[in-house]
Design a protein around this motif. Sequence first.
Motif, mmCIF file in Angstrom:
data_model
loop_
_atom_site.group_PDB
_atom_site.id
_atom_site.type_symbol
_atom_site.label_atom_id
_atom_site.label_comp_id
_atom_site.label_asym_id
_atom_site.label_seq_id
_atom_site.Cartn_x
_atom_site.Cartn_y
_atom_site.Cartn_z
ATOM 1 N N THR A 1 -5.711 24.237 68.170
ATOM 2 C CA THR A 1 -7.117 23.938 68.411
ATOM 3 C C THR A 1 -7.882 25.206 68.736
ATOM 4 O O THR A 1 -7.516 25.957 69.646
ATOM 5 N N ALA A 2 -8.942 25.468 67.978
ATOM 6 C CA ALA A 2 -9.709 26.696 68.145
ATOM 7 C C ALA A 2 -10.887 26.674 67.181
ATOM 8 O O ALA A 2 -10.951 25.830 66.280
ATOM 9 N N VAL A 3 -11.769 27.625 67.378
ATOM 10 C CA VAL A 3 -12.778 27.912 66.365
ATOM 11 C C VAL A 3 -12.176 28.950 65.424
ATOM 12 O O VAL A 3 -11.698 29.998 65.879
ATOM 13 N N TYR A 4 -12.198 28.660 64.152
ATOM 14 C CA TYR A 4 -11.616 29.537 63.154
ATOM 15 C C TYR A 4 -12.734 30.315 62.457
ATOM 16 O O TYR A 4 -13.727 29.731 62.001
ATOM 17 N N TRP B 1 -18.581 38.649 59.119
ATOM 18 C CA TRP B 1 -17.909 37.537 59.792
ATOM 19 C C TRP B 1 -18.627 36.229 59.443
ATOM 20 O O TRP B 1 -19.855 36.188 59.380
ATOM 21 N N GLY B 2 -17.841 35.183 59.252
ATOM 22 C CA GLY B 2 -18.406 33.859 59.095
ATOM 23 C C GLY B 2 -18.783 33.284 60.450
ATOM 24 O O GLY B 2 -18.442 33.832 61.506
ATOM 25 N N GLN B 3 -19.455 32.146 60.431
ATOM 26 C CA GLN B 3 -19.986 31.573 61.665
ATOM 27 C C GLN B 3 -18.939 30.793 62.458
ATOM 28 O O GLN B 3 -19.200 30.447 63.596
ATOM 29 N N GLY B 4 -17.812 30.523 61.888
ATOM 30 C CA GLY B 4 -16.772 29.781 62.604
ATOM 31 C C GLY B 4 -16.824 28.299 62.308
ATOM 32 O O GLY B 4 -17.894 27.713 62.124
#
Length: 119
Positions: A89-92, A109-112
Amino acid sequence: VQLQAFGGGLVQAGGSRRLSCAASGNIVGIKTMDWYRQAPGKQRELVATILSGGTTNYADSVKGRFTTSRDNAKNTMYLQMSSLKPEDTAVYFCRIDVVTSSGRQFQYWGQGTQVTVSS
């Protein structure tokens, strides 16, 4: 250059999920592409890397469960996650090294996208 990650959501432990990260804009080529993740209260960690030639590397915590790939024609990278655990579980986030028409290289970087694995 725009970088958008999507595919996150809620999944049960043991399940699978595929994340995508699409880049658009002034792109001549993309070199290294990475997936990172950040869990609550923890530092961002590198999960997977795929080089321009297709060579991949993975964090020990996901080796054998996660697979990253890329479609150079679509400027898109993927992260196939299997046998998911609550600790995944995390923001990727996705991160790429882009070569533009000027010949210069930039990092984006992408926004997650949030992945939540329920036990």
